[in-house]
Design an enzyme around this catalytic site. Sequence first.
Site, PDB file in Angstrom:
ATOM      1  N   SER A 120       0.807  -1.222   0.000  1.00  0.00           N
ATOM      2  CA  SER A 120       0.000   0.000   0.000  1.00  0.00           C
ATOM      3  C   SER A 120       0.841   1.274   0.000  1.00  0.00           C
ATOM      4  CB  SER A 120      -0.963   0.021   1.190  1.00  0.00           C
ATOM      5  OG  SER A 120      -0.297   0.353   2.377  1.00  0.00           O
ATOM      6  N   LYS A 162       0.983   4.141   7.349  1.00  0.00           N
ATOM      7  CA  LYS A 162       0.267   5.054   6.441  1.00  0.00           C
ATOM      8  C   LYS A 162       0.762   6.482   6.663  1.00  0.00           C
ATOM      9  CE  LYS A 162      -2.770   2.038   4.753  1.00  0.00           C
ATOM     10  NZ  LYS A 162      -2.000   0.868   5.215  1.00  0.00           N
TER      11      LYS A 162
END
Length: 213
Positions: A120, A162
Amino acid sequence: MSLEQASDIQRRMYDFIVTYMRSEGMPPTNREIGREMNIASTGHVDYHLTMLEKKGLISRQPKKSRGIKLTKQTQGIPVMGAIAAGQPLDIYTDAAESVDTGCQIPEAENTYALIVRGRSMIEDHICDGDYVVIKPQPTCQNGDIVVAVHMQEGVTGSATLKRFFQEKEHDRVRLQPANSELDPILIPKSVWDREWQIQGKVVAIFRQCGTAA
């Protein structure tokens, strides 16, 4: 003691433990070692682990299924487990090994490394299998790449890697992946304050070969 003084099966068992730790970010269980070594009896596995411990190659923590630690580690930054660059993963709190960065890292005091699992963050050049070096801190700035931990019933739960954004206009926190095919994690501010925390921010990235990304 050195590995040369161990039996062949103990050397192969030790090599598997090292390889597993580097791949998974945590030690294997006795059953996982037995499957790899084709040993049906966990007692037989335990005997060889005891021999490795007596030879000073590993240490073990009683009553922990993943209680193996390497005693002959290279100098470097401790690897504290794996971090999900995707859906959150359970985090592991004991150092499995260390990574020799080969260079000085800014803000290196008290840092630790995590092995990245998932894709990701690939548009930030963070790939599956990379090491991210984390500076522990409870706060961050918008745009920082962070380890965000979802607390479950007041205890440490799962963690994800993230970019952090606090969106005051929407009264929420956005955990943004660096992969255009994936959606961000959107968390209402009240839920964030109650269930989430920042464990630290990324200060460096390394590939398994030890060179900087």
